[in-house]
Scaffold this motif. Structure first.
Motif, PDB file in Angstrom:
ATOM      1  N   VAL A  40       1.969   5.823   6.318  1.00 26.48           N
ATOM      2  CA  VAL A  40       1.761   6.835   5.563  1.00 26.48           C
ATOM      3  C   VAL A  40       1.776   6.746   4.312  1.00 26.48           C
ATOM      4  CG1 VAL A  40       3.025   9.180   5.313  1.00 26.48           C
ATOM      5  CG2 VAL A  40       2.854   8.337   7.659  1.00 26.48           C
ATOM      6  N   LYS A  41       2.740   5.931   3.569  1.00 27.17           N
ATOM      7  CA  LYS A  41       2.814   5.683   2.265  1.00 27.17           C
ATOM      8  C   LYS A  41       1.571   5.163   1.489  1.00 27.17           C
ATOM      9  CE  LYS A  41       6.338   3.297   1.087  1.00 27.17           C
ATOM     10  NZ  LYS A  41       7.803   2.660   0.974  1.00 27.17           N
ATOM     11  N   SER A  42       0.958   4.079   2.423  1.00 32.70           N
ATOM     12  CA  SER A  42      -0.134   3.277   2.161  1.00 32.70           C
ATOM     13  C   SER A  42      -1.426   4.268   2.221  1.00 32.70           C
ATOM     14  CB  SER A  42      -0.546   2.170   3.046  1.00 32.70           C
ATOM     15  OG  SER A  42      -1.286   1.495   2.481  1.00 32.70           O
ATOM     16  N   SER A  43      -1.484   5.083   3.300  1.00 34.19           N
ATOM     17  CA  SER A  43      -2.612   6.144   3.334  1.00 34.19           C
ATOM     18  C   SER A  43      -2.752   7.041   2.170  1.00 34.19           C
ATOM     19  CB  SER A  43      -2.284   6.778   4.882  1.00 34.19           C
ATOM     20  OG  SER A  43      -2.333   6.167   5.928  1.00 34.19           O
ATOM     21  N   ILE A  44      -1.472   7.452   1.811  1.00 30.40           N
ATOM     22  CA  ILE A  44      -1.374   8.608   0.636  1.00 30.40           C
ATOM     23  C   ILE A  44      -2.000   7.795  -0.478  1.00 30.40           C
ATOM     24  CG2 ILE A  44       0.027   9.614  -1.115  1.00 30.40           C
ATOM     25  CD1 ILE A  44       1.567  10.447   1.640  1.00 30.40           C
ATOM     26  N   SER A  45      -1.742   6.617  -0.849  1.00 32.90           N
ATOM     27  CA  SER A  45      -2.010   5.769  -1.868  1.00 32.90           C
ATOM     28  C   SER A  45      -3.865   5.227  -1.815  1.00 32.90           C
ATOM     29  CB  SER A  45      -1.420   4.462  -1.842  1.00 32.90           C
ATOM     30  OG  SER A  45      -1.775   3.439  -2.938  1.00 32.90           O
ATOM     31  N   VAL A  46      -4.044   5.041  -0.710  1.00 32.41           N
ATOM     32  CA  VAL A  46      -5.338   4.853  -0.445  1.00 32.41           C
ATOM     33  C   VAL A  46      -6.295   5.917  -0.792  1.00 32.41           C
ATOM     34  CG1 VAL A  46      -7.315   3.816   1.040  1.00 32.41           C
ATOM     35  CG2 VAL A  46      -5.367   2.546   0.925  1.00 32.41           C
ATOM     36  N   THR A  47      -5.905   7.100  -0.281  1.00 35.10           N
ATOM     37  CA  THR A  47      -6.523   8.537  -0.494  1.00 35.10           C
ATOM     38  C   THR A  47      -6.667   8.836  -2.070  1.00 35.10           C
ATOM     39  OG1 THR A  47      -5.687   9.408   1.716  1.00 35.10           O
ATOM     40  CG2 THR A  47      -6.484  11.012   0.079  1.00 35.10           C
ATOM     41  N   ARG A  48      -5.565   8.557  -2.671  1.00 31.90           N
ATOM     42  CA  ARG A  48      -5.606   8.677  -4.094  1.00 31.90           C
ATOM     43  C   ARG A  48      -6.801   7.870  -4.669  1.00 31.90           C
ATOM     44  NH1 ARG A  48       0.908   9.221  -5.132  1.00 31.90           N
ATOM     45  NH2 ARG A  48       1.082  11.324  -4.435  1.00 31.90           N
ATOM     46  N   ILE A  49      -6.787   6.793  -4.459  1.00 32.99           N
ATOM     47  CA  ILE A  49      -7.671   5.709  -5.089  1.00 32.99           C
ATOM     48  C   ILE A  49      -9.312   6.044  -4.726  1.00 32.99           C
ATOM     49  CG2 ILE A  49      -8.833   3.425  -4.634  1.00 32.99           C
ATOM     50  CD1 ILE A  49      -5.701   2.403  -4.561  1.00 32.99           C
ATOM     51  N   ILE A  50      -9.269   6.541  -3.417  1.00 32.27           N
ATOM     52  CA  ILE A  50     -10.649   6.821  -2.947  1.00 32.27           C
ATOM     53  C   ILE A  50     -11.182   8.312  -3.809  1.00 32.27           C
ATOM     54  CG2 ILE A  50     -12.036   7.955  -1.228  1.00 32.27           C
ATOM     55  CD1 ILE A  50     -10.325   5.940   0.517  1.00 32.27           C
ATOM     56  N   LEU A  51     -10.264   9.291  -3.874  1.00 32.38           N
ATOM     57  CA  LEU A  51     -10.388  10.529  -4.717  1.00 32.38           C
ATOM     58  C   LEU A  51     -10.661  10.336  -6.227  1.00 32.38           C
ATOM     59  CD1 LEU A  51      -8.437  12.922  -2.450  1.00 32.38           C
ATOM     60  CD2 LEU A  51     -10.817  12.441  -2.214  1.00 32.38           C
TER      61      LEU A  51
END
Length: 161
Positions: A72-83
């Protein structure tokens, strides 16, 4: 024999969960089929330590929630990078040490890295005890190389070193 019995119990529980029908005939049929499948599994060799690692269940109950939190933490981090309009990535391809000794430990560690968004296990080198890993960012690579997941997989294997 205990592993075979636990496999039969797991198969029966899974059957009950999916069936939804609990007549006497169906429950007894499910139990008999589960026992026969477990005995066949023992005879064919997939009811062994690797195919049915029941002894890892309790350590898994500690490891899996931690892994879910990391995903979950990594998903949030990757989502921020993509956005992020600047797309702040710094792809890394690196080797990391593997302390796991069993097939279950190695597979768990490799899959845990791959399940964590932003990282993927590209190759496994059992001869040199290392993985080839791709990370989307330097921070992701640093997290893998820090070794926390490796230590937790070692504990999951039953080794506290």
């Amino acid at each position: 024999m205990l592993r075979t019995a636990s496999l039969a119990l797991a198969l029966f529980a899974f059957w009950l969960l999916l069936s939804g029908h609990y007549t006497v005939w169906l429950v007894i049929s499910g139990l008999v089929i589960s026992i026969l499948l477990a005995l066949a599994g023992r005879k064919l060799g997939f009811a062994d330590e690797e195919g049915h690692p029941i002894d890892r269940l309790f350590s898994g109950l500690i490891y899996w929630p931690w892994l879910a939190r990391e995903i979950v933490k990594s998903s949030i981090s990757v989502t921020r990078i993509i956005l992020d309009p600047k797309l702040p990535i710094s792809p890394q391809l690196f080797h990391t040490k593997v302390s796991a000794r069993t097939s279950i430990g190695v597979a768990t560690y490799a899959n845990s890295i791959t399940l964590t968004p932003g990282t993927i296990t590209v190759g496994v080198d059992r001869e040199h005890d290392r993985f080839l890993v791709h990370a989307l960012t330097k921070a992701g690579a640093d997290d893998v190389e820090a070794g926390d997941m490796d230590r937790r997989v070692r504990r999951f294997e039953g080794r506290a070193e």
